[in-house]
Design an enzyme around this catalytic site. Structure first.
Site, PDB file in Angstrom:
ATOM      1  N   GLU A   1       0.814  -0.941   0.281  1.00 31.26           N
ATOM      2  CA  GLU A   1      -0.126  -0.099   0.033  1.00 31.26           C
ATOM      3  C   GLU A   1       0.630   1.548  -0.331  1.00 31.26           C
ATOM      4  OE1 GLU A   1      -2.734  -1.480  -0.750  1.00 31.26           O
ATOM      5  OE2 GLU A   1      -4.090  -1.111  -0.167  1.00 31.26           O
TER       6      GLU A   1
ATOM      7  N   GLU B   1       7.176  -4.500  -6.813  1.00 34.60           N
ATOM      8  CA  GLU B   1       6.760  -3.052  -7.354  1.00 34.60           C
ATOM      9  C   GLU B   1       7.693  -2.291  -8.150  1.00 34.60           C
ATOM     10  OE1 GLU B   1       3.980  -1.405  -6.808  1.00 34.60           O
ATOM     11  OE2 GLU B   1       3.257  -2.819  -5.196  1.00 34.60           O
TER      12      GLU B   1
HETATM   13  C1  LIG Z   1       1.196  -3.490  -8.257  1.00 32.85           C
HETATM   14  C2  LIG Z   1       0.003  -2.780  -7.252  1.00 32.85           C
HETATM   15  N1  LIG Z   1       1.082  -2.550  -5.670  1.00 32.85           N
HETATM   16  C3  LIG Z   1       0.134  -2.201  -4.621  1.00 32.85           C
HETATM   17  C4  LIG Z   1      -1.376  -1.200  -4.680  1.00 32.85           C
HETATM   18  C5  LIG Z   1      -2.049  -0.970  -4.184  1.00 32.85           C
HETATM   19  N2  LIG Z   1      -3.223  -1.150  -3.391  1.00 32.85           N
HETATM   20  C6  LIG Z   1      -4.077  -2.103  -3.744  1.00 32.85           C
HETATM   21  O1  LIG Z   1      -4.781  -1.082  -4.883  1.00 32.85           O
HETATM   22  C7  LIG Z   1      -2.185  -1.864  -6.756  1.00 32.85           C
HETATM   23  N3  LIG Z   1      -3.332  -1.337  -6.775  1.00 32.85           N
HETATM   24  N4  LIG Z   1      -1.064  -2.339  -7.498  1.00 32.85           N
END
Ligand SMILES: Cc1ncc(CNC=O)c(N)n1
Length: 225
Positions: free
Chosen positions: A144, A214
């Protein structure tokens, strides 16, 4: 001066130690291109389609975290915070559908990229009952926090984010979401303080994996594969 004797939290310590990796995730060329207005809209559409697939897998991960909190947490309010996260995801899934239709992105025919499949598989591994609540809630915070930091930066002073992308940035960059991430960080730190060396090192390794995934996730927006 008041802050002098305050102990540094575990997460703050990790963010200092892994600052370079954290910065690659939260100041990625893709989100920086949104911020400076140079974003390639086809990159944005690729991100949108892939992120919808990710969020669908994220829901059962958060549900598994709720179950761990119910079984293992020493603090009743953790359940309420996580339940709030699930409620927000319910809204988010609807938002993805309407946003996709706005940009003419077909979600039903979007094929998950290799990085996305790997990240979803990693989430699935964290759903195992063998994985400790402390490790899973720390991963949740990291997942998050990357979006919160990345998208809040697109709205901060001096940003030139295109009007049509501001709503996306608001979704994760708003103050309420910032508060929520702070609460998750406090939960993770509270648990880490009471944890064994073994759990602490597992949680740290998990945060590093999340940050690496990420970065790779943002990389998919380039569409080179
Ligand atoms: C790849 C990724 N990481 C974190 C988030 C954020 N959490 C929920 O929406 C997201 N949407 N996508």
């Amino acid at each position: 001066m008041e802050e002098c004797n305050k102990e540094i939290s575990m997460i703050q310590k990790w963010l200092n130690q892994h600052n370079e990796l954290y910065t690659s995730a939260t100041r990625h060329p893709f989100t920086l291109s949104i911020r400076d207005g140079s974003v390639d809209l086809s990159a944005f559409k690729r991100w949108l389609g892939q992120d919808y697939i990710f969020v669908r897998a994220f829901v059962p991960f958060v549900a598994s975290l709720l179950l761990k909190a119910w079984k293992e947490s020493d603090e009743d309010s953790d359940i309420e915070v996580i339940l709030g996260g699930i409620a927000a995801l319910n809204d988010e899934v609807s938002w993805f559908k309407s946003e996709a239709s706005k940009w003419s992105v077909s979600l039903s025919t979007t094929v998950p990229q290799k990085t996305n499949l790997e990240y979803c598989r990693f989430l699935e591994s964290l759903m195992s009952p063998e994985v400790d609540y402390t490790v899973a809630v720390t991963a949740f915070w990291a997942i998050e926090a990357v979006y919160q930091e990345s998208y809040a930066h697109c709205l901060s002073d001096g940003s030139k984010t295109p009007e049509e992308l501001k709503e996306t940035c608001q979704r994760w960059g708003n103050d309420g979401f910032g508060q929520y991430c702070h609460t998750l960080q406090n939960i993770a730190n509270r648990r880490l303080e009471k944890s064994s060396e073994d759990i602490i090192s597992k949680a740290e390794a998990t945060v590093i994996r999340v940050l690496e995934y990420e970065v790779e996730f943002w990389n998919m927006s380039r569409g080179e594969t």
